[in-house]
Enzyme design. Structure first.
Site, PDB file in Angstrom:
ATOM      1  N   ASP A  18      -0.352 -79.837  36.910  1.00  0.00           N
ATOM      2  CA  ASP A  18      -0.792 -80.413  38.367  1.00  0.00           C
ATOM      3  C   ASP A  18       0.231 -80.400  39.295  1.00  0.00           C
ATOM      4  O   ASP A  18       1.285 -79.306  39.080  1.00  0.00           O
ATOM      5  CB  ASP A  18      -1.490 -81.819  38.246  1.00  0.00           C
ATOM      6  CG  ASP A  18      -2.578 -81.858  39.196  1.00  0.00           C
ATOM      7  OD1 ASP A  18      -2.280 -81.884  40.610  1.00  0.00           O
ATOM      8  OD2 ASP A  18      -3.609 -82.097  38.861  1.00  0.00           O
ATOM      9  N   HIS A  72      -1.710 -85.602  44.034  1.00  0.00           N
ATOM     10  CA  HIS A  72      -2.753 -84.997  43.426  1.00  0.00           C
ATOM     11  C   HIS A  72      -2.780 -85.677  41.653  1.00  0.00           C
ATOM     12  O   HIS A  72      -3.527 -86.161  41.249  1.00  0.00           O
ATOM     13  CB  HIS A  72      -3.132 -83.706  43.616  1.00  0.00           C
ATOM     14  CG  HIS A  72      -4.507 -83.117  42.869  1.00  0.00           C
ATOM     15  ND1 HIS A  72      -4.341 -82.532  41.685  1.00  0.00           N
ATOM     16  CD2 HIS A  72      -5.790 -83.134  43.353  1.00  0.00           C
ATOM     17  CE1 HIS A  72      -5.767 -82.168  41.515  1.00  0.00           C
ATOM     18  NE2 HIS A  72      -6.468 -82.500  42.487  1.00  0.00           N
ATOM     19  N   SER A 125     -11.760 -82.370  40.553  1.00  0.00           N
ATOM     20  CA  SER A 125     -10.311 -82.823  40.138  1.00  0.00           C
ATOM     21  C   SER A 125     -10.062 -84.111  39.699  1.00  0.00           C
ATOM     22  O   SER A 125      -9.431 -84.740  38.710  1.00  0.00           O
ATOM     23  CB  SER A 125      -9.453 -82.660  41.334  1.00  0.00           C
ATOM     24  OG  SER A 125      -8.831 -81.395  41.358  1.00  0.00           O
TER      25      SER A 125
END
Length: 495
Positions: A172, A214, A438
């Site tokens: 990620d 994220h 996600s």
């Protein structure tokens, strides 16, 4: 999720269009690196077998320079300023496929301008001793915490450290490794972003600092243990950073990270990443005729490498509201979305890495319905394995489409870098409300790790089967296009 794979983050020998979290097709790799020679292009090469001993000299004679070698996959990332480079490769024995490489983009939710949205959530106390009352998704996944009584993924030792029974590799944007809810489960990682992508990138393999948020949010859904709880509060986390602060990740960075995670002996890999590869033909700026054969080959080889090393691989389905079982629908979407980049797609396309054999592909379920999935989530009868709570903007927005009616309480609360300003959906520091596939994928990755912790002898196929067989049968009875086998659940998977 915080990406544009539609909602908040969620995506070659030829060009590959991959969308992440919320996803987006990106410019060719050579246009992403400001430090690179503007005349040079990036290529992906897949050999039929292992890399030849003299691959560097071979590529140099063809007019290219090796940037990254992936011997485990028989693949190379190469740069060349020779417009005839692909033609030159045709005389090289042992090459199965070679194409112009594109990058896969993580869009950070910037498609959601704050001014057009509902008001930020301000009724979650920053100093709350626990955020459990606001974790609707984790309450459902764990049967109100009952799964923690069965398995947490590790045991706490007398000195306060944790002996992890299973480890998840998160590919990620990095991680806030000092976050109070994550640091005791953090086990290290590696950076795959090279120097020069932006001023902050020095090529340090130890630089896994999350510049975007994220990756930290994803990690918290898996293994947060503090005021916020993840699916497995005692699972180990390793971070593999493939995204810079504002940019894209070529397939080679991601597949190299998969190999490294497998070599590090993680038990599960999560990729809240998604995108598309053209398996037929397309052109770029009117030149050439390409297909993503090399790209697809390396995705397949990387996933197979992981599975062969007893690693379960989980990926987000993506956020484009597409039927992944209809490849021409994907192609139509790609032409509409990326035509302004000079790309013209013909024939079939597929989502990667989600539709790669061996991957558990996850759609996004929501708080207020067991018949519908999130408005942004991709779906498909043959594409989705299971769903998991990824959140949305609530039933009023779903009924009206009015951006001002977005209710961020229906999104997923998880960890966020403590050094970043609050994400626009709330006034919280160190925590954020996001939505997207996600946010769904890491919950299934966490369940997979818990199953592995409880059953160390299980192989990836057995882990996947346990998750599917114990999922909650939402939507139409049996296997369906929205939920796959159903909504994954930690409690039923362990019970």
């Amino acid at each position: 999720m915080k990406s544009k794979l539609t909602v908040t983050l969620a995506c070659s020998v030829a060009l590959s269009a991959v969308l992440f979290g919320a996803t987006g097709y990106s410019k060719p790799a050579q246009q992403q690196n400001a430090a690179a020679d503007t005349a040079a292009r990036s290529y992906l090469i897949a050999f039929t077998g292992s890399l030849p001993a003299n691959y560097g000299d071979t590529i140099a004679k063809a007019g290219g320079q090796v940037v990254r070698a992936m011997p485990e996959l028989g693949g190379l990332e190469v740069r060349s300023a020779d417009p005839g480079f692909l033609t030159n490769l045709k005389s090289v024995k042992g090459i199965q496929a070679a194409n112009l490489e594109l990058s896969h983009k993580l869009t950070d939710g910037l498609s959601e301008p704050a001014a057009a949205d509902g008001q930020p959530v301000t009724d979650i106390p920053q100093d709350s001793p626990t955020f459990w009352p606001y974790q609707w998704d984790m309450q459902r996944l764990t049967h109100n915490g009952d799964s923690y009584k069965l398995e947490t993924g590790g045991t706490t030792l007398p000195d306060g450290t944790v002996k992890h029974k299973a480890v998840v590799g998160v590919i990620d944007s990095g991680i806030d490794s000092n976050h109070p809810d994550l640091k005791r489960n953090f086990l290290g990682g590696m950076n795959f972003v090279p120097a020069g992508v932006d001023d902050s990138e020095k090529g340090d393999p130890a630089d896994i600092r999350d510049r975007e948020g994220h990756g930290t949010h994803v990690a918290g859904s898996i293994a947060a243990n503090g005021r916020l709880k993840g699916v497995g509060p005692d699972l180990g986390i390793r971070s593999y950073r493939v995204f810079p602060e504002a940019g894209s990740a070529p397939t080679s960075w991601i597949t190299a990270a998969i190999v490294q995670a497998a070599n590090d002996k993680v038990d599960v890999i999560n990729m809240s990443i998604g995108g598309f590869d053209a398996i037929s033909r397309y052109t770029f700026q009117g030149e050439g005729s390409y297909s993503d054969v090399a790209d697809l080959l390396l995705w397949k080889r990387a996933v197979r490498y992981a599975v062969d090393h007893n690693v379960t691989v989980v990926a987000a389905a993506g956020n484009e509201t597409l039927n992944l079982s209809n490849p021409t629908d994907i192609t139509d979407y790609m032409n509409a979305a990326y035509g302004d980049l000079g790309l013209t797609f013909r024939g079939a396309s597929k989502e990667v890495p989600g539709q790669t054999p061996g991957v558990i592909t996850v759609s996004s379920s929501i708080k207020w319905s067991t018949d519908q999935i999130a408005f942004y989530s991709n779906y498909g009868a043959s594409a989705i394995d299971v769903a998991a709570p990824g959140g949305d903007n609530g039933p009023v927005y779903a009924a009206t489409g009015d951006l001002s009616k977005r209710d961020f309480h229906f999104r997923s609360l998880s960890t966020y870098p403590t050094y970043l300003a609050p994400y626009f959906t709330s006034n919280l520091t160190g925590y954020a409300l996001m939505h997207g596939t996600s946010m769904a994928s890491p919950k299934v990755a966490g369940i997979a790790a818990l199953v592995k912790a409880a059953h160390p002898d299980f192989n990836p196929s057995q882990v996947a089967a346990r998750i599917r067989q114990t999922s909650l049968d939402y939507g139409k009875p049996g296997q369906d296009a929205l939920f796959g086998s159903g909504e994954a659940n930690a409690y039923t998977a362990l019970k």
